[in-house]
Scaffold this active site. Structure first.
Site, mmCIF file in Angstrom:
data_model
loop_
_atom_site.group_PDB
_atom_site.id
_atom_site.type_symbol
_atom_site.label_atom_id
_atom_site.label_comp_id
_atom_site.label_asym_id
_atom_site.label_seq_id
_atom_site.Cartn_x
_atom_site.Cartn_y
_atom_site.Cartn_z
ATOM 1 C CD GLN A 1 -2.624 -1.154 2.654
ATOM 2 O OE1 GLN A 1 -2.554 -2.159 3.341
ATOM 3 N NE2 GLN A 1 -3.320 -0.096 3.051
ATOM 4 C CD GLU B 1 -0.712 2.701 6.742
ATOM 5 O OE1 GLU B 1 -1.840 2.220 6.948
ATOM 6 O OE2 GLU B 1 -0.367 3.814 7.179
ATOM 7 N NE ARG C 1 -7.493 7.065 11.743
ATOM 8 C CZ ARG C 1 -8.234 7.947 11.077
ATOM 9 N NH1 ARG C 1 -9.551 7.976 11.239
ATOM 10 N NH2 ARG C 1 -7.679 8.799 10.247
ATOM 11 N NE ARG D 1 -12.557 -1.960 4.893
ATOM 12 C CZ ARG D 1 -13.122 -2.673 3.946
ATOM 13 N NH1 ARG D 1 -13.032 -3.981 3.959
ATOM 14 N NH2 ARG D 1 -13.800 -2.099 2.975
ATOM 15 C CB ALA E 1 -6.073 7.478 6.498
ATOM 16 C CD GLU F 1 -9.200 3.270 7.362
ATOM 17 O OE1 GLU F 1 -9.159 4.469 7.015
ATOM 18 O OE2 GLU F 1 -8.421 2.787 8.181
#
Ligand code: MTE
Ligand code: HPA
Ligand code: MOS
Length: 784
Positions: free
Chosen positions: A216, A251, A329, A361, A530, A731
Site C-alpha cells: 500500500q 501499509e 486514532r 481497516r 486512512a 474504513e
C-alpha cells in the site's frame, strides 16, 4: 441487494449538459480480469531468467538471546545458493516506519516467535522453504511479556503514554446520580489478504534496484530498501499494479519482504522473489491491535453520560510500527457519535513479545469506538431503557454539544437524520417488540436486535501525509493514461480516479486507463490508507486533467475564434462556437500544433492542524457517518448464532461510484463482523500464535452473510470541497457490525430479563457467548 444507478446532479460539472462520468455505477476497472484469472499480481509477473527464491528462517522463542546460529545444514541443503543474516546487511538493519526499532533480520536478541532471523536463497521456492527449517539456533531465554495487561503492569511500552482530558471527569462521575465501571476485552484481527506478502527484486545497472512489491506504500518500500542498502532513494524503484487485498497489513509491513528480497538480489546480483506461505505470513506479520479497557462512567437516570474515564491498553507487539498513530486514532474515536461532556482518555501501547501489530481497516478507530458503545450498552441496561434510545440521547448535537474531546467541532453532523431513516426502514421498533415476544416464549433460542451509529474521521492523523500527486497523459489518439500515487487493493481506487479524469475531460471512461503505481512516476507518495485514496489522488488527477483541458480549450477557442469560456467538453466532443469536434481529433490537431498534452497534478487537504503533544486540533477534514441494524438468533445452550437480517445506511457523501461504494460497505460489514465474532487470535503459554492458518482462524464466508442484507447509501453531499463532494468509504463501514455484537449481547441478556449486563467479550465466539450466557444464568440464580 440494492444497486443505485441514478446519476447525481453535479454542481462542479464541466460538462453540464453532457452525461456525467462520476456519480454513476461502473464496474471495477479490473473486474473482468479478476473473474477470468488474468489480472496480474506480483507472483504472476513472468520471472526473469536466473530468478532465485527466498524463504525466512524464524525464531522459535518469544524472547531470547541468540547464543549461536548454525546454518551449515541450511547451506548444504539441495538447491540452496546462499544463506544471509543480519551481518550481510550493508547499511541499516531496520525497516520500521516511524521509530527505528524494527530489525529486518534479528541479531543477538529475538523478540517474538516467528521473528525472521535468516534468509535462505535457493533455486526454487520449495527448496528455500525446506532448507529454512534446517537452521539450528541456540537460545538463552529471557522473560517474555505476552499480554497487554502484563505489559501495562510492567510499565513496558513501545511509546510514551498519551493523555487527553476535558473538564473534570472524576468530579462529574463522583457527583453523578448513577455510576458504572468495568473492564472490556477486545480481540485483534488478522488482515487475511487473499494475496499474501510478496516482493520480487531485480538488480539494475549502476547500482539500481527495481522491486515489484504487493504494498500500500511504494514510497516507503523505496525508502526502506534504500536505507538498508545505504543508497540514495533515486536508486530504488518500487512498482505495484495491484494487491489482492491489503486491509492495512501492507501499509508498513510489506517492508520486511521488500528489504529481504532486495538484500538477496543486491548480494547475489540476480532477481530474487520472496513469497512467504500463509502460515509464515501470519507468524511474521502484525495484526489489528487487541485492546483492554478499564472505565468509569457517571450518568443520569436517562442514561446520559456526564463524565467518563477510560484507560486503553493496546498490544503493540515487540516494536512501535504504527502503534502510535493507531492509538491516537483510537483516542480520537472513543467519542464515536457521542458528545462526552467531561472525559479523560489515557492510552498505553503495551510492548509484548508478539508480532508487531499494525494498521487494519479503521486503524484503531474501531477499537476506540467499540469501548464507548460497550459502555452505553451497559448504561442502557442499568437504567432499564432501550439501548437505541440511550445511544440517541448521547449523540452529538448540531450547533451545541458538538465539540470533540480533541477540540474539533463536528460541523457536518447527519447522524440524527440518518438514524431516523434507518429506524424507519429497518422497522426497528416493531422488530424489537417481536424479538421480546419471541424470547418470552423461547427459553433456549433467543433473538437479539441492535442499532449502532458510526462517525469516522477522514484524513491521516499525521497532517503531512495528506498530499498526493498524479500524472495524466493524453496521447495523440485521444486515449488517456493516468498514473497517481495511490495503490489498488481491490477497493476500486483506479476506477474512481479514471472516472474523475474522464469527467474532467468530458470523455468516455473507456478512453482512460490507469497504470501501475510506480515510484519513478509520482514521487514522495503517502500510503494508500486512512480511506483517503480517492479523496487525495482523485483531486490530484483532477488537477492534472484540468490543466490539460485548459490547454485544449485555449487551442479550440483559437481555432473556432471564440472566447475560451465558450468551450465545452462532454460526450467525447469538444464544442466551441461552430466547432464541434471529437475529442480524439482535437487531441491529434493539438499535438501537431505543439500543445502539451500531459500534465502533473497535486493536492493537499486544507484546514488540517494537529498538536500531537496535546492531542488537540483539527485532525480530520470531515466525518463519514453510518448506522446499521442487526438481528440475530442465538442458541444459548451451544453458543451458535446466525445473523438473520442486517439493514445498513451509510454516508458516502455524493458517491463517485455507488456500486463500488456499496461493495465497500458490504465487505467492511462482513469483515468487521468476523473481527467481533469468529476471528480469534490465540497465543499459547510460550507466546506462540496457534491460530496461523484458515484451519484455526475462522474468517466469515458467504454462508455467514445474512439472508436479508439491505445496504443503501445515505443521500448526502460533503459539506467540504472533497472530490465531487464524495466521502471516503474504505474504513468507516467496518464499524457498522458493532450492531451484530450488541444484538448477540441483547439476545444473551434476554436470559436475565434484560436486567443483567452479559459479560460478553469480543470476539463473541461460540465459547464466549456460552460463558456470557452461563454468567447471566448464574447471576439470575444468585438473585433468586
Ligand atoms: N477494499 C478491498 N477490496 N481491499 C482492501 O485491501 N483496504 C481497506 C479499504 N477497502 C481494502 C479495501 C483499507 S484498510 C483502506 S485504508 C482503504 O480501502 C484504502 O483505500 P481507499 O483509501 O482508496 O479507500
Ligand atoms: N490511517 C492509516 N495510516 C496512518 C494514519 C491513519 O490515520 N496515520 C498515519 N498513518
Ligand atoms: Mo487502511 S488500515 O488505513 O490501510
Amino acid at each position: 441487494m440494492n444497486k443505485q444507478t441514478e446519476p447525481f446532479l453535479l454542481d462542479e460539472s464541466v460538462a453540464t449538459e453532457a452525461a456525467p462520468q462520476v456519480g454513476i455505477s461502473r464496474p471495477h476497472e479490473s473486474a473482468h480480469l479478476h473473474v477470468a484469472g488474468t489480472a496480474t499480481y506480483t507472483d504472476d509477473i513472468p520471472e526473469l531468467a536466473g530468478t532465485l527464491h527466498a524463504a525466512l528462517g524464524m525464531s522459535a522463542r518469544a524472547h531470547a538471546r541468540i547464543r549461536s546460529i548454525s546454518l551449515d545444514k541450511v547451506r548444504a541443503a539441495r538447491g540452496v545458493v546462499a544463506v544471509l543474516t543480519a551481518d550481510d546487511i550493508p547499511a541499516v538493519n531496520d525497516c520500521g516506519p516511524i521509530i527505528h526499532d524494527d530489525p529486518i533480520l534479528a541479531r543477538e536478541v529475538v523478540q517474538f516467535i516467528g521473528q525472521p532471523v535468516f534468509l535462505v536463497v535457493a533455486s526454487s521456492h520449495d527448496a528455500a522453504r525446506r532448507a529454512a527449517r534446517l537452521g539450528e539456533i541456540e537460545y538463552e531465554d529471557l522473560p517474555p511479556v505476552l499480554s497487554p495487561e502484563a505489559a501495562h503492569a510492567a510499565g513496558s511500552y513501545v511509546l510514551p503514554p498519551m493523555h487527553l482530558t476535558r473538564g473534570e471527569p472524576a468530579a462529574r462521575i463522583g457527583a453523578a446520580a448513577h455510576r458504572d465501571s468495568g473492564h472490556i476485552r477486545l480481540g485483534g484481527q488478522e488482515q487475511f489478504y487473499l494475496e499474501g506478502q510478496i516482493s520480487y527484486a531485480v538488480p539494475k545497472e549502476n547500482d539500481g534496484m527495481h522491486v515489484w512489491c504487493s504494498t500500500q506504500h511504494p514510497t516507503e518500500m523505496q525508502h526502506a530498501v534504500a536505507h538498508m542498502l545505504g543508497w540514495h532513494v533515486h536508486q530504488v524503484q518500487v512498482e505495484c499494479r495491484r494487491m489482492g487485498g491489503g486491509f492495512g497489513g501492507k501499509e508498513s509491513q510489506s517492508a520486511l519482504f521488500a528489504c529481504c528480497a532486495a538484500l538477496a538480489a543486491w548480494k547475489l546480483l540476480c532477481p530474487v522473489k520472496l513469497r512467504p506461505d500463509r502460515d509464515d505470513d501470519m507468524m511474521i506479520t502484525g495484526k489489528r491491535h487487541d485492546f483492554v479497557f478499564d472505565y468509569q462512567a457517571g450518568h443520569d437516570a436517562e442514561g446520559r453520560l456526564e463524565g467518563v474515564q477510560v484507560e486503553m491498553v493496546s498490544r503493540a507487539g515487540f516494536s512501535a510500527d504504527l502503534s502510535g498513530p493507531v492509538m491516537t486514532r483510537a483516542i480520537c474515536h472513543f467519542d464515536n457519535a457521542y458528545w462526552l461532556p467531561d472525559v479523560q482518555i489515557d492510552g498505553y501501547c503495551g510492548k509484548t513479545n508478539t508480532q508487531s501489530n499494525t494498521a487494519f481497516r479503521g486503524f484503531g478507530g474501531p477499537q476506540g469506538a467499540f469501548a464507548i458503545e460497550y459502555i452505553l450498552d451497559n448504561v442502557a441496561r442499568a437504567v432499564g431503557r432501550d439501548a437505541f434510545d440511550v445511544r440517541r440521547a448521547n449523540l452529538y448535537g448540531k450547533g451545541e454539544r458538538n465539540v470533540t474531546p480533541y477540540g474539533q467541532t463536528v460541523e457536518d453532523n447527519v447522524i440524527h437524520e440518518l438514524l431516523d431513516e434507518l429506524e424507519a426502514s429497518s422497522e426497528y421498533r416493531a422488530r424489537r417488540a417481536a424479538t421480546r415476544a419471541f424470547n418470552a416464549a423461547s427459553p433456549v433460542l433467543k433473538k437479539g436486535i441492535a442499532i449502532t451509529p458510526v462517525k469516522f474521521g477522514i484524513s491521516f492523523n499525521v497532517a503531512h501525509f495528506n498530499q498526493a500527486g498524479a500524472l495524466v497523459h493524453v496521447y495523440n489518439d485521444g486515449s488517456v493514461l493516468v498514473n497517481h500515487g495511490g495503490t489498488e487493493m481491490g477497493q476500486g481506487l483506479n476506477t474512481k480516479v479514471a472516472m474523475v479524469v474522464a469527467h474532467e475531460l468530458g470523455i468516455r471512461l473507456e478512453r482512460v486507463r490507469c497504470s501501475a503505481t510506480d515510484t519513478s512516476k509520482v514521487a514522495n507518495t503517502s500510503a494508500t490508507a486512512a480511506s483517503t485514496g480517492a479523496d487525495l489522488n482523485g483531486k490530484a488527477a483532477q488537477d492534472a486533467a484540468r490543466q490539460i483541458r485548459e490547454r485544449l480549450a485555449a487551442f479550440a477557442a483559437r481555432k473556432a475564434g471564440v472566447d475560451v469560456s465558450e468551450v465545452r467538453f462532454g460526450d467525447d466532443l469538444v464544442v466551441a462556437g461552430e466547432l464541434r469536434q471529437p475529442f480524439d481529433e482535437l487531441a491529434r490537431e493539438a499535438y501537431v500544433a505543439r500543445v502539451q498534452l500531459w500534465s502533473d497534478g497535486f493536492y493537499t487537504t486544507p484546514k488540517l492542524h494537529w498538536d500531537q503533544s496535546k492531542l488537540q486540533g483539527r485532525p480530520f477534514y470531515y466525518f463519514a457517518y453510518g448506522a446499521a441494524c442487526s438481528e440475530v438468533l442465538v442458541d444459548t445452550l451451544t453458543g451458535e448464532w446466525r445473523l438473520l437480517r442486517a439493514d445498513v445506511l451509510h454516508d458516502a457523501g455524493r458517491s463517485l461510484n455507488p456500486a463500488l461504494d456499496i461493495g465497500q460497505v458490504e465487505g467492511a460489514f462482513i469483515q468487521g463482523m468476523g473481527w467481533l465474532t469468529t476471528e480469534e487470535l490465540w497465543w499459547n503459554q510460550n507466546g506462540k500464535l496457534m491460530t496461523h492458518a484458515p484451519s484455526t482462524y475462522k474468517i466469515p464466508t458467504v454462508n455467514d452473510c445474512p439472508e436479508t442484507f439491505n445496504v443503501r447509501l445515505f443521500q448526502n453531499r460533503n459539506v467540504e470541497d472533497s472530490i465531487h463532494r464524495s466521502k471516503a468509504v474504505g474504513e468507516p463501514p467496518l464499524l457498522l457490525p458493532f450492531s451484530v455484537f450488541f444484538a448477540i449481547r441483547d439476545a444473551v441478556a434476554a436470559l436475565g430479563d434484560y436486567r443483567i449486563n452479559p459479560p460478553l467479550t469480543a470476539p463473541a465466539t461460540g465459547e464466549a457467548i456460552l460463558d456470557a450466557a452461563d454468567a447471566v444464568r448464574e447471576a439470575v440464580a444468585a438473585q433468586e
